[in-house]
Write an enzyme that holds these catalytic residues in place. Structure first.
Site, short mmCIF file in Angstrom:
data_model
loop_
_atom_site.label_atom_id
_atom_site.label_comp_id
_atom_site.label_asym_id
_atom_site.label_seq_id
_atom_site.Cartn_x
_atom_site.Cartn_y
_atom_site.Cartn_z
N ALA A 263 0.99 -1.22 0.09
CA ALA A 263 -0.63 -0.19 -0.38
C ALA A 263 0.94 1.47 0.04
CB ALA A 263 -0.84 0.31 1.13
N GLU B 101 12.54 7.32 3.30
CA GLU B 101 11.46 6.65 4.28
C GLU B 101 10.88 5.84 5.37
OE1 GLU B 101 8.17 6.27 0.58
OE2 GLU B 101 8.92 7.95 0.20
N GLU C 185 11.95 2.82 5.41
CA GLU C 185 11.14 1.65 5.08
C GLU C 185 12.12 0.43 5.11
OE1 GLU C 185 7.48 2.22 2.60
OE2 GLU C 185 9.79 2.39 1.29
#
Length: 207
Positions: free
Chosen positions: A91, A158, A160
């Site tokens: 997502a 980011e 992640e």
């Protein structure tokens, strides 16, 4: 992307003030709205979490009857009393002028390293928390080759750190029945997949 509220005949917005904006933006609205009686409410002050639009993609491999999910650390899940390690569908937020389809393709590549096979199938758009946030999520289903899935992905800038997880559809069904998946967009997408599995296999495999 967030913007000014759209016009609606049943709402009068007197003022909008932004009270916070770092990772999350919060706006305070002074507004009144039409009542079921036809009269107007008194003016209210209400905080709204401005998240904007997002996409989520259920990645299904009909050849192996498998689903590709991602696992990552989620601090809010821990605060809610769940495990911070959450199994989710891939997502991401729509924060540019990209279409939802383009974001779905990009997020799948960034979070799983996979390329989609064929066209995306749009499931639906839903509001994740309509009492508190303007976030809307467009759900897709897409075909992938699960044998190419694995490893850790994401964008370091980011923060992640995303692990790819492959589950057989029978395992997914057991996980859902056991309450092993907490993510709302993931649950909606997987329930849709369980309902439409046979149609997808007919569409993609001819059987």
């Amino acid at each position: 992307m967030t913007g000014p509220p759209p016009w609606h005949p049943d709402v009068e917005i007197a003022q909008t003030t932004s009270v916070g904006a770092r990772h999350l933006r919060i706006d305070t609205f002074r507004f009144s709205h039409r009542l079921f009686s036809g009269e107007w409410s008194t003016e209210r002050s209400y905080d709204v979490l401005r998240r904007g639009q997002a996409v989520a993609i259920v990645l299904y491999d009909p050849d192996h009857d498998a689903v590709v999910l991602v696992e990552q650390f989620r601090l809010p899940a821990l605060l809610a009393g769940s495990s911070p390690w959450q199994l989710e569908a891939a997502a991401g937020l729509i924060d540019t002028e990209e279409t939802p389809e383009a974001v779905a393709i990009r997020e799948t590549r960034e979070e799983t390293g996979l390329l989609l096979i064929g066209e995306l199938i749009r499931i639906q758009r839903y509001l994740s928390s309509s009492g508190n946030s303007d976030e809307s999520v467009v759900l897709f289903c897409a075909r992938v080759d699960s044998t190419a899935a694995g490893g850790v992905h994401g964008l370091p800038e980011e923060h992640e750190d995303i692990r790819v997880v492959v589950k057989m559809l029978a395992e997914i069904e057991a996980l859902i029945d056991a309450g092993g998946i907490d993510s709302g967009h993931t649950l909606i997408g997987l329930h849709w997949l369980l309902r439409h599995r046979d149609r997808l296999r007919q569409l993609w495999l001819g059987r």
